[in-house]
Design an enzyme around this catalytic site. Structure first.
Site, PDB file in Angstrom:
ATOM      1  N   LYS A 134       0.832  -1.207   0.000  1.00  0.00           N
ATOM      2  CA  LYS A 134       0.000   0.000   0.000  1.00  0.00           C
ATOM      3  C   LYS A 134       0.867   1.258   0.000  1.00  0.00           C
ATOM      4  O   LYS A 134       0.677   2.161  -0.813  1.00  0.00           O
ATOM      5  CB  LYS A 134      -0.900   0.010   1.248  1.00  0.00           C
ATOM      6  CG  LYS A 134      -1.577   1.334   1.509  1.00  0.00           C
ATOM      7  CD  LYS A 134      -2.470   1.297   2.730  1.00  0.00           C
ATOM      8  CE  LYS A 134      -1.821   1.651   4.033  1.00  0.00           C
ATOM      9  NZ  LYS A 134      -1.642   3.077   4.307  1.00  0.00           N
ATOM     10  N   ARG A 165      -4.746  10.690   4.792  1.00  0.00           N
ATOM     11  CA  ARG A 165      -3.532  11.478   5.023  1.00  0.00           C
ATOM     12  C   ARG A 165      -2.509  11.300   3.885  1.00  0.00           C
ATOM     13  O   ARG A 165      -1.817  12.222   3.508  1.00  0.00           O
ATOM     14  CB  ARG A 165      -2.941  11.034   6.364  1.00  0.00           C
ATOM     15  CG  ARG A 165      -1.490  11.373   6.556  1.00  0.00           C
ATOM     16  CD  ARG A 165      -1.278  12.498   7.515  1.00  0.00           C
ATOM     17  NE  ARG A 165       0.132  12.839   7.577  1.00  0.00           N
ATOM     18  CZ  ARG A 165       0.598  13.922   8.159  1.00  0.00           C
ATOM     19  NH1 ARG A 165      -0.219  14.758   8.737  1.00  0.00           N
ATOM     20  NH2 ARG A 165       1.877  14.176   8.176  1.00  0.00           N
ATOM     21  N   CYS A 174      -7.317  12.365  13.809  1.00  0.00           N
ATOM     22  CA  CYS A 174      -6.657  11.117  13.480  1.00  0.00           C
ATOM     23  C   CYS A 174      -6.536  10.234  14.701  1.00  0.00           C
ATOM     24  O   CYS A 174      -6.218  10.705  15.781  1.00  0.00           O
ATOM     25  CB  CYS A 174      -5.283  11.438  12.925  1.00  0.00           C
ATOM     26  SG  CYS A 174      -4.420   9.969  12.546  1.00  0.00           S
ATOM     27  N   PRO A 180       1.037  16.340  12.156  1.00  0.00           N
ATOM     28  CA  PRO A 180       1.298  17.722  11.738  1.00  0.00           C
ATOM     29  C   PRO A 180       1.751  17.820  10.284  1.00  0.00           C
ATOM     30  O   PRO A 180       2.163  16.829   9.683  1.00  0.00           O
ATOM     31  CB  PRO A 180       2.426  18.157  12.667  1.00  0.00           C
ATOM     32  CG  PRO A 180       3.062  16.906  13.160  1.00  0.00           C
ATOM     33  CD  PRO A 180       2.033  15.826  13.111  1.00  0.00           C
ATOM     34  N   ASP A 211       3.831  20.642   9.513  1.00  0.00           N
ATOM     35  CA  ASP A 211       4.839  21.703   9.567  1.00  0.00           C
ATOM     36  C   ASP A 211       6.038  21.448   8.656  1.00  0.00           C
ATOM     37  O   ASP A 211       6.583  22.362   8.042  1.00  0.00           O
ATOM     38  CB  ASP A 211       5.297  21.926  11.022  1.00  0.00           C
ATOM     39  CG  ASP A 211       5.816  20.650  11.668  1.00  0.00           C
ATOM     40  OD1 ASP A 211       5.264  19.568  11.367  1.00  0.00           O
ATOM     41  OD2 ASP A 211       6.770  20.712  12.457  1.00  0.00           O
ATOM     42  N   LEU A 212       6.451  20.189   8.535  1.00  0.00           N
ATOM     43  CA  LEU A 212       7.619  19.891   7.703  1.00  0.00           C
ATOM     44  C   LEU A 212       7.304  20.106   6.221  1.00  0.00           C
ATOM     45  O   LEU A 212       8.184  20.479   5.441  1.00  0.00           O
ATOM     46  CB  LEU A 212       8.094  18.454   7.934  1.00  0.00           C
ATOM     47  CG  LEU A 212       8.656  18.148   9.324  1.00  0.00           C
ATOM     48  CD1 LEU A 212       8.957  16.668   9.486  1.00  0.00           C
ATOM     49  CD2 LEU A 212       9.924  18.960   9.558  1.00  0.00           C
ATOM     50  N   ILE A 231       6.746   6.623  17.678  1.00  0.00           N
ATOM     51  CA  ILE A 231       6.424   7.483  16.530  1.00  0.00           C
ATOM     52  C   ILE A 231       5.107   8.258  16.724  1.00  0.00           C
ATOM     53  O   ILE A 231       5.048   9.451  16.500  1.00  0.00           O
ATOM     54  CB  ILE A 231       6.350   6.666  15.212  1.00  0.00           C
ATOM     55  CG1 ILE A 231       7.486   5.646  15.113  1.00  0.00           C
ATOM     56  CG2 ILE A 231       6.255   7.584  13.987  1.00  0.00           C
ATOM     57  CD1 ILE A 231       8.766   6.069  14.475  1.00  0.00           C
ATOM     58  N   ARG A 278      -8.945  -0.768   3.814  1.00  0.00           N
ATOM     59  CA  ARG A 278      -8.112   0.311   3.256  1.00  0.00           C
ATOM     60  C   ARG A 278      -6.705  -0.190   2.956  1.00  0.00           C
ATOM     61  O   ARG A 278      -6.004   0.391   2.132  1.00  0.00           O
ATOM     62  CB  ARG A 278      -8.015   1.476   4.253  1.00  0.00           C
ATOM     63  CG  ARG A 278      -9.318   2.198   4.441  1.00  0.00           C
ATOM     64  CD  ARG A 278      -9.114   3.386   5.337  1.00  0.00           C
ATOM     65  NE  ARG A 278      -7.919   4.102   4.926  1.00  0.00           N
ATOM     66  CZ  ARG A 278      -7.082   4.702   5.751  1.00  0.00           C
ATOM     67  NH1 ARG A 278      -7.300   4.691   7.038  1.00  0.00           N
ATOM     68  NH2 ARG A 278      -6.029   5.329   5.291  1.00  0.00           N
TER      69      ARG A 278
END
Ligand code: EPZ
Length: 436
Positions: free
Chosen positions: A26, A97, A121, A127, A129-130, A334, A406
């Site tokens: 996937k 996402r 989520c 986030p 931001d990166l 993580i 999914r």
């Protein structure tokens, strides 16, 4: 209506037997679908798993004006024209996402892209931001509206040095693809090293990209023209998370399970951990053979970026630890919301103490009992399937279509073929899952 799985448990009897063939990955396929935006001609994608996320990713391209067709199962032809809508359809993007990886190639080719902030989520904060800071470094202007981002770089993206404060898979892939069409050289430092990233880079390089260092922490991309797929067909690599999940199932309950069409080199960490728990594992080039031992030893696991233990296998491994004789700890480094599902395992009879949002203590061995379960996300969903197969009695797992489907292609047929008593049924939903 919603799909459920009804599973009659084995009560821990080691009786599963046979062969499971692993589908295309996937998390490789979704990125290859996004990468078609970098091509001036038609791209043929093969071994695409027939899962909801892949279909949704194709829907996004179609909604934006791409041409997607399929003449046979798992094989798709994609042509992306010179004119494309640059809004990533919010109704789909908000729920998936992974759609965020489309932003890199769309912005690089068309000079603008807009997309919604991904919704709530269930595995923790996700986030962006990166992404935002990377786009800015490449010369783009980022406008944040109430719940969406509008990014523009009318005169094109320019190569830049991008250091990732967190090793992120989708951020690495997004900027690797953006760099392919940027002016000059892009360097991604502290890049993620997951095998799906190297696999994508290898295909793009065959088609004219100049990417070096993929699979290491520093990736360098020399920008150039649109790629051409002439003479090249993309074949999705095997899904290491699916293979790892079947490995866990085999370690718990198999007389002998052959996991075929996989790449054992992508599973070194899970294999080492299972071996230290006492599991007999035989490795061939594209096959793993696993037999459940008479008893499992406890082990401590800590999720880590590749080549460490994958967060996507943390939930199935926790189910295994409920059957190990002694105390094990699970440290999820993580995502902070990715241990919430353990509450349901406790309700099945497991002894799991939550130490903090990132750590649990699992005391084994405990008998699990079948019950009604609501799958929170696809990985925990498959872990519930494994727990239900281990348990005594019947379990009903809800939300299969919005979670397990999914990520796993026709998982019930493959489970049935190795001796699992599993049926799919349609019922009126009791709760609605948030997809990730
Ligand atoms: C990818 O997600 C996978 N998804 C995930 O699989 C997988 O769990 C994850 O990598 C880790 O291996 C896909 O490939 C589609 P990250 P991704 O960005 O890339 C932080 C599944 O079940 N971060 O690598 O979205 C973030 O908070 C899915 O198949 C920032 O700080 O994850 C996290 O702590 C679930 N800022 C860390 O990076 C950002 O802008 C790693 O997340 C982005 C991420």
């Amino acid at each position: 209506m919603s799909n459920t799985f009804v599973i009659k448990g084995t009560g821990g009897e080691r009786k599963l037997h046979g062969t499971v063939r692993i589908a295309g990955a996937k998390n490789a396929a979704l990125k290859a679908i996004a990468a078609t935006v970098l091509f001036r001609d038609t791209v043929t994608l093969t071994n695409i798993p027939e899962i909801n996320d892949a279909l949704r990713m194709f829907d996004l391209l179609k909604d934006m004006g791409g041409d997607v067709s399929s003449k046979k199962t798992g094989s798709y032809e994609v042509f992306i024209p010179n004119e494309l809508a640059t809004e990533i359809t919010p109704s789909i993007a908000k729920r998936m996402r992974a759609s965020v990886v489309l932003t890199g190639p769309v912005l690089a080719r068309y000079g603008e892209v807009s997309f919604p902030h991904p919704g709530g989520c269930v595995i923790g904060a996700r986030p962006l931001d990166l992404f935002v800071s990377g786009f800015e470094k490449m010369g783009a202007k980022v406008l944040m509206k109430e719940d969406s981002y509008v990014v523009s770089a009318k005169s094109g993206l320019v190569g830049a040095e991008i250091f990732l404060k967190n090793q992120s898979v989708t951020v690495t892939e997004t900027f690797m693809m953006a760099g392919v069409l940027a002016i000059g050289t892009t360097v991604i430092k502290n890049a993620a090293m997951e095998p799906e990233i190297l696999h994508l880079a290898q295909f793009l390089n065959k088609c004219g990209a100049k990417i070096s260092g993929a699979g290491t922490p520093t990736i360098t991309i020399k920008g150039g023209k649109l790629l051409s797929a002439k003479g090249h067909i993309y074949k999705t690599m095997p899904d290491r998370i699916e293979a790892g999940s079947f490995l866990v199932l085999g370690a718990l309950l198999a007389r002998e399970l052959h996991i075929t069409n996989c790449n054992p080199l992508h599973l070194e960490s899970p294999i080492e951990i299972l071996r230290s728990a006492g599991v007999a594992i035989e490795i061939k080039k594209t096959e793993i053979i696993v037999r459940a031992p008479s008893h499992l030893e406890p082990v401590d696991i800590k999720t880590h970026e590749y080549p460490g233990f994958p967060t996507d296998l943390q939930a199935p491994m926790t189910v295994l630890l409920t059957q190990a004789e002694g105390d094990s700890t699970v440290f999820e480094t993580i995502f902070e919301g990715r241990l919430n599902y353990t509450e349901e395992l406790s309700a099945m009879g497991a002894s799991i103490t939550v130490m903090d949002p990132h750590r649990v203590l699992v005391r084994g061995k405990t008998e699990l009992h079948g019950r009604k379960l609501t799958s929170p996300d696809l990985r925990a969903g498959l872990a519930f399937v494994i727990a239900a197969i281990v348990a005594k009695g019947e379990s009903v797992i809800h939300n299969v279509d919005s979670t397990i489907d999914r990520g796993y292609e026709d998982v019930e047929s493959r489970l049935r073929a190795i001796g699992v008593d599993i049926e799919r049924a349609e019922i009126v939903p009791e709760t609605t899952a948030i997809t990730i």
